[in-house]
Write a protein that holds these residues in place. Sequence first.
Motif, short mmCIF file in Angstrom:
data_model
loop_
_atom_site.label_atom_id
_atom_site.label_comp_id
_atom_site.label_asym_id
_atom_site.label_seq_id
_atom_site.Cartn_x
_atom_site.Cartn_y
_atom_site.Cartn_z
N MET A 1 104.75 47.01 33.92
CA MET A 1 103.40 47.48 34.18
C MET A 1 102.50 46.29 34.40
O MET A 1 101.91 45.75 33.48
CB MET A 1 102.89 48.29 33.00
N ALA A 2 102.40 45.82 35.60
CA ALA A 2 101.61 44.66 35.89
C ALA A 2 100.19 45.07 36.25
O ALA A 2 99.92 46.14 36.75
CB ALA A 2 102.23 43.89 37.05
N GLY A 3 99.23 44.16 35.99
CA GLY A 3 97.86 44.39 36.41
C GLY A 3 97.13 45.35 35.50
O GLY A 3 97.45 45.53 34.33
N GLU A 4 96.07 45.98 36.03
CA GLU A 4 95.22 46.86 35.25
C GLU A 4 95.92 48.17 34.93
O GLU A 4 96.85 48.60 35.62
CB GLU A 4 93.94 47.15 36.03
N ILE A 5 95.45 48.80 33.85
CA ILE A 5 95.97 50.11 33.48
C ILE A 5 95.58 51.11 34.55
O ILE A 5 94.41 51.20 34.93
CB ILE A 5 95.42 50.52 32.11
N PRO A 6 96.52 51.89 35.09
CA PRO A 6 96.19 52.83 36.16
C PRO A 6 95.29 53.97 35.69
O PRO A 6 95.40 54.43 34.55
CB PRO A 6 97.56 53.36 36.60
N ASP A 7 94.40 54.39 36.58
CA ASP A 7 93.53 55.52 36.28
C ASP A 7 94.27 56.84 36.52
O ASP A 7 95.10 56.95 37.42
CB ASP A 7 92.29 55.50 37.17
N LEU A 8 93.94 57.82 35.71
CA LEU A 8 94.42 59.18 35.91
C LEU A 8 93.19 60.08 35.91
O LEU A 8 92.52 60.22 34.88
CB LEU A 8 95.39 59.60 34.81
N HIS A 9 92.86 60.65 37.05
CA HIS A 9 91.67 61.48 37.19
C HIS A 9 91.99 62.93 36.85
O HIS A 9 93.03 63.47 37.27
CB HIS A 9 91.12 61.38 38.60
N ALA A 10 91.08 63.56 36.12
CA ALA A 10 91.26 64.95 35.74
C ALA A 10 89.90 65.64 35.70
O ALA A 10 88.85 64.98 35.71
CB ALA A 10 91.95 65.06 34.38
N GLN A 11 89.94 66.95 35.66
CA GLN A 11 88.73 67.77 35.53
C GLN A 11 88.78 68.52 34.21
O GLN A 11 89.85 68.93 33.76
CB GLN A 11 88.63 68.78 36.68
N GLU A 12 87.62 68.67 33.60
CA GLU A 12 87.57 69.49 32.38
C GLU A 12 87.82 70.94 32.77
O GLU A 12 87.24 71.46 33.73
CB GLU A 12 86.24 69.34 31.69
N ARG A 13 88.70 71.59 32.04
CA ARG A 13 89.05 72.98 32.36
C ARG A 13 88.18 73.93 31.54
O ARG A 13 88.12 73.82 30.31
CB ARG A 13 90.54 73.21 32.07
N THR A 14 87.53 74.84 32.23
CA THR A 14 86.73 75.85 31.55
C THR A 14 87.61 77.03 31.23
O THR A 14 88.32 77.56 32.09
CB THR A 14 85.56 76.31 32.44
#
Length: 223
Positions: free
Chosen positions: A1-14
């Motif tokens: 795992m090189a470099g920055e921590i990867p982003d994981l995008h999500a939406q709040e579920r209603t």
Amino acid sequence: MAGEIPDLHAQERTGTGKGAARTARRNGMVPGIVFGGDADPLPINVPFNVLLKRLKKGRFKSTLFNLKVDGHDDVRVICRDVQRDVVKDLPTHLDLMRLRRTTKINLFIHVDFINEEDCPALRKGGTLTVVRNEVELIVTAGDIPESLTVDLSKVENIGDTVTISDVEIPSGAKLTITDRDFVICNVSAPSALKSADDEDEAEEETAEVPTIGEEDEAEGSEG
């Protein structure tokens, strides 16, 4: 795992429950839950295509992510479970766990190979073979090393091998495999040179073994 921590995008579920989960799936999302970290569970939806791509890439359950949800602070998470459809084997739900900075986790850390141009074994015509380009370590969530480093300038001869004992492990990290000194890479002879050596060996063996006719002639002369 090189470099920055990867982003994981999500939406709040209603909404929660099976009805809300089915609605999310119909809309091309995978429902999930974020738990732990002394905070209330947060129901989320992750885009199906994004999650499937991450899963196909591999190491999903051992990759640390920076979870980004609108209206919430970013948080580091790691996957604890991915539920799949029993027929299609596609993701239907995921569980993510929040991590404190002091949490110990297992992660695969990328291996960087440096000074290839200054490697004596490669300058002699050897070929670098990478056996492992990542190594699993036990690390602290708040202090994850960017990579491990193999200095190829120290590899002197064709046939030499670099094992994990030759690699400096960052302070605070530990190997998950401690019962053997496994190989990271080696420098082997070029395939053309190997073929030539094999042919020479075969010729030598053929020359050393007399044919049946030669054996008979030798016995006749002795008689």
